[in-house]
Design a protein around this motif. Sequence first.
Motif, mmCIF file in Angstrom:
data_model
loop_
_atom_site.group_PDB
_atom_site.id
_atom_site.type_symbol
_atom_site.label_atom_id
_atom_site.label_comp_id
_atom_site.label_asym_id
_atom_site.label_seq_id
_atom_site.Cartn_x
_atom_site.Cartn_y
_atom_site.Cartn_z
ATOM 1 N N HIS A 132 -12.724 -56.412 -3.215
ATOM 2 C CA HIS A 132 -12.582 -56.101 -4.632
ATOM 3 C C HIS A 132 -13.046 -54.645 -4.797
ATOM 4 C CE1 HIS A 132 -12.424 -60.479 -4.736
ATOM 5 N NE2 HIS A 132 -11.798 -60.356 -5.904
ATOM 6 N N GLY A 133 -13.651 -54.328 -5.916
ATOM 7 C CA GLY A 133 -14.152 -52.980 -6.107
ATOM 8 C C GLY A 133 -15.583 -52.801 -5.662
ATOM 9 N N PHE A 134 -16.382 -53.893 -5.680
ATOM 10 C CA PHE A 134 -17.805 -53.755 -5.396
ATOM 11 C C PHE A 134 -18.098 -53.355 -3.954
ATOM 12 C CE2 PHE A 134 -17.077 -58.385 -4.799
ATOM 13 C CZ PHE A 134 -17.497 -58.534 -3.482
ATOM 14 N N GLU A 135 -17.138 -53.547 -3.054
ATOM 15 C CA GLU A 135 -17.348 -53.123 -1.662
ATOM 16 C C GLU A 135 -17.441 -51.598 -1.540
ATOM 17 O OE1 GLU A 135 -15.497 -57.164 -1.448
ATOM 18 O OE2 GLU A 135 -15.042 -55.308 -2.537
ATOM 19 N N PHE A 136 -17.134 -50.894 -2.626
ATOM 20 C CA PHE A 136 -17.228 -49.443 -2.607
ATOM 21 C C PHE A 136 -18.431 -48.938 -3.411
ATOM 22 C CE2 PHE A 136 -12.995 -50.534 -1.327
ATOM 23 C CZ PHE A 136 -12.878 -49.786 -0.166
ATOM 24 N N VAL A 137 -19.394 -49.844 -3.622
ATOM 25 C CA VAL A 137 -20.747 -49.449 -4.008
ATOM 26 C C VAL A 137 -21.421 -48.918 -2.745
ATOM 27 C CG1 VAL A 137 -23.001 -50.337 -4.739
ATOM 28 C CG2 VAL A 137 -20.908 -51.110 -5.896
ATOM 29 N N LYS A 138 -22.266 -47.897 -2.906
ATOM 30 C CA LYS A 138 -22.938 -47.329 -1.740
ATOM 31 C C LYS A 138 -24.346 -47.900 -1.574
ATOM 32 C CE LYS A 138 -20.467 -42.919 -1.394
ATOM 33 N NZ LYS A 138 -20.586 -41.435 -1.408
ATOM 34 N N LEU A 139 -24.664 -48.233 -0.341
ATOM 35 C CA LEU A 139 -26.024 -48.606 0.049
ATOM 36 C C LEU A 139 -26.489 -47.586 1.080
ATOM 37 C CD1 LEU A 139 -25.722 -52.496 0.532
ATOM 38 C CD2 LEU A 139 -26.589 -51.254 -1.467
ATOM 39 N N SER A 155 -10.495 -58.988 10.560
ATOM 40 C CA SER A 155 -9.342 -58.423 9.869
ATOM 41 C C SER A 155 -9.610 -58.404 8.366
ATOM 42 C CB SER A 155 -8.083 -59.236 10.187
ATOM 43 O OG SER A 155 -7.756 -59.132 11.558
ATOM 44 N N PHE A 156 -8.696 -57.792 7.622
ATOM 45 C CA PHE A 156 -8.914 -57.629 6.186
ATOM 46 C C PHE A 156 -7.675 -58.012 5.382
ATOM 47 C CE2 PHE A 156 -12.052 -55.040 8.217
ATOM 48 C CZ PHE A 156 -13.189 -55.250 7.445
ATOM 49 N N ILE A 157 -7.940 -58.643 4.249
ATOM 50 C CA ILE A 157 -6.914 -58.958 3.255
ATOM 51 C C ILE A 157 -7.179 -57.981 2.116
ATOM 52 C CG2 ILE A 157 -5.996 -60.742 1.720
ATOM 53 C CD1 ILE A 157 -7.338 -62.789 3.731
ATOM 54 N N VAL A 158 -6.516 -56.846 2.156
ATOM 55 C CA VAL A 158 -6.885 -55.746 1.269
ATOM 56 C C VAL A 158 -6.074 -55.761 -0.014
ATOM 57 C CG1 VAL A 158 -7.722 -54.295 3.139
ATOM 58 C CG2 VAL A 158 -5.324 -54.140 2.468
ATOM 59 N N ASP A 159 -6.640 -55.174 -1.056
ATOM 60 C CA ASP A 159 -6.057 -55.241 -2.390
ATOM 61 C C ASP A 159 -5.833 -53.829 -2.921
ATOM 62 O OD1 ASP A 159 -6.066 -55.434 -5.389
ATOM 63 O OD2 ASP A 159 -6.290 -57.573 -4.950
ATOM 64 N N THR A 160 -4.579 -53.476 -3.172
ATOM 65 C CA THR A 160 -4.251 -52.111 -3.582
ATOM 66 C C THR A 160 -4.861 -51.769 -4.941
ATOM 67 O OG1 THR A 160 -2.151 -52.895 -4.515
ATOM 68 C CG2 THR A 160 -2.116 -52.061 -2.252
ATOM 69 N N TYR A 161 -4.864 -52.714 -5.863
ATOM 70 C CA TYR A 161 -5.443 -52.455 -7.185
ATOM 71 C C TYR A 161 -6.927 -52.139 -7.077
ATOM 72 C CZ TYR A 161 -7.503 -53.319 -11.762
ATOM 73 O OH TYR A 161 -8.238 -53.190 -12.923
ATOM 74 N N HIS A 185 -2.548 -57.207 -0.464
ATOM 75 C CA HIS A 185 -2.207 -57.679 -1.800
ATOM 76 C C HIS A 185 -1.582 -56.529 -2.565
ATOM 77 C CE1 HIS A 185 -5.202 -61.304 -2.053
ATOM 78 N NE2 HIS A 185 -4.205 -61.493 -1.186
ATOM 79 N N PHE A 186 -0.338 -56.718 -2.953
ATOM 80 C CA PHE A 186 0.391 -55.724 -3.732
ATOM 81 C C PHE A 186 0.140 -56.006 -5.217
ATOM 82 C CE2 PHE A 186 4.028 -54.034 -0.832
ATOM 83 C CZ PHE A 186 3.110 -53.724 0.150
ATOM 84 N N LYS A 187 -0.563 -55.081 -5.845
ATOM 85 C CA LYS A 187 -0.939 -55.220 -7.246
ATOM 86 C C LYS A 187 -1.096 -53.818 -7.809
ATOM 87 C CE LYS A 187 -4.450 -57.873 -7.754
ATOM 88 N NZ LYS A 187 -5.897 -58.271 -7.778
ATOM 89 N N ASP A 188 -0.547 -53.575 -8.978
ATOM 90 C CA ASP A 188 -0.537 -52.227 -9.536
ATOM 91 C C ASP A 188 -1.654 -52.040 -10.567
ATOM 92 O OD1 ASP A 188 0.356 -49.590 -9.907
ATOM 93 O OD2 ASP A 188 2.460 -50.208 -9.969
ATOM 94 N N GLY A 220 0.818 -51.022 10.778
ATOM 95 C CA GLY A 220 1.153 -52.296 11.407
ATOM 96 C C GLY A 220 0.595 -53.476 10.648
ATOM 97 N N ALA A 221 0.445 -53.317 9.327
ATOM 98 C CA ALA A 221 -0.044 -54.425 8.505
ATOM 99 C C ALA A 221 0.892 -55.626 8.637
ATOM 100 C CB ALA A 221 -0.144 -53.980 7.043
ATOM 101 N N GLY A 222 0.327 -56.819 8.439
ATOM 102 C CA GLY A 222 1.117 -58.025 8.669
ATOM 103 C C GLY A 222 2.007 -58.428 7.518
ATOM 104 N N TYR A 223 1.406 -58.776 6.377
ATOM 105 C CA TYR A 223 2.148 -59.371 5.277
ATOM 106 C C TYR A 223 1.834 -58.692 3.952
ATOM 107 C CZ TYR A 223 2.696 -63.226 8.604
ATOM 108 O OH TYR A 223 2.973 -63.979 9.723
ATOM 109 N N ALA A 224 2.823 -58.663 3.062
ATOM 110 C CA ALA A 224 2.645 -58.197 1.688
ATOM 111 C C ALA A 224 2.634 -59.410 0.764
ATOM 112 C CB ALA A 224 3.770 -57.249 1.289
ATOM 113 N N MET A 225 1.572 -59.534 -0.032
ATOM 114 C CA MET A 225 1.434 -60.643 -0.968
ATOM 115 C C MET A 225 1.326 -60.097 -2.385
ATOM 116 S SD MET A 225 1.256 -63.734 0.400
ATOM 117 C CE MET A 225 1.874 -63.930 2.073
ATOM 118 N N VAL A 226 2.277 -60.447 -3.236
ATOM 119 C CA VAL A 226 2.222 -60.029 -4.631
ATOM 120 C C VAL A 226 1.164 -60.858 -5.355
ATOM 121 C CG1 VAL A 226 3.465 -60.068 -6.834
ATOM 122 C CG2 VAL A 226 4.594 -59.203 -4.762
#
Length: 253
Positions: A132-139, A155-161, A185-188, A220-226
């Motif tokens: 989500h977004g909180f993974e980009f909080v700095k420690l 591996s990672f299930i990453v979210d564009t939004y 995850h394809f999300k705008d 080389g990402a595997g799958y796109a999920m809307v």
Amino acid sequence: MDKRIGAQLYSLRTFLEKPEDLDPTFAKVADIGYKTIQVSGLGPMPYSLIKEKADQHGLEIVCTHMGMNRYIHEIDGVIADHKAMDCKIAGIGAMPGEYREDLDALKKSINHFNKFSEELGKEGITFGYHNHGFEFVKLDGKFIMDYIVENTDISFIVDTYWFAFAGIDPAAYIKKLGKRAIVVHFKDLKALPNNTVTMCEVMEGNLNWDSIIKACEEAGAGYAMVEQDNAPDGDAFASMALSYKNLTTKGFI
């Protein structure tokens, strides 16, 4: 990258609360044109039944999200459920708050992730973490996400939004992860007149989809999920159909 367009079923969770919801909802998903699905947010029902109904509608289950406590306390059940669905990617939807309060808590989480990956890997299942977004909080001057990337082999299930929400270039981070970005995850993201942002359908917002898609292909990402967490006009199926239609203009099917 698999160019079949996938549907993250969390987007349709209110239509998948009971076993009898599977047939009509999967029929609509398939009618839109989706070929693959991620099982997430469904109500209590047998995973074997989800697999049966998905097969009947020509939908391949490629990924899941389950809660962290299930992985900690019921790893054998997690494995059995994924085997029942013939699903090779097992995901966690989010890291609970107590595992990211400080570096010591984060280290415990990382240790859990490595253990999950090892146990699942023995059964031919890949473990994936969803950001989500909180993974980009700095420690201590470093992003939580970077600690996870650098101290695991998961591996990672990453979210564009959520990348964009946190001020991170989605394409650049997908390239950084390479093949570890196993599902995207394809999300705008769309800016609003009141100086806030909101989620929206793919190619209906401000994200650069040409660069994101190119990054997915190069990595080389595997799958796109809307995914559309909450449809703007309340019509989740229309929202998913719009994203699907837009992606077909970019070579997806």
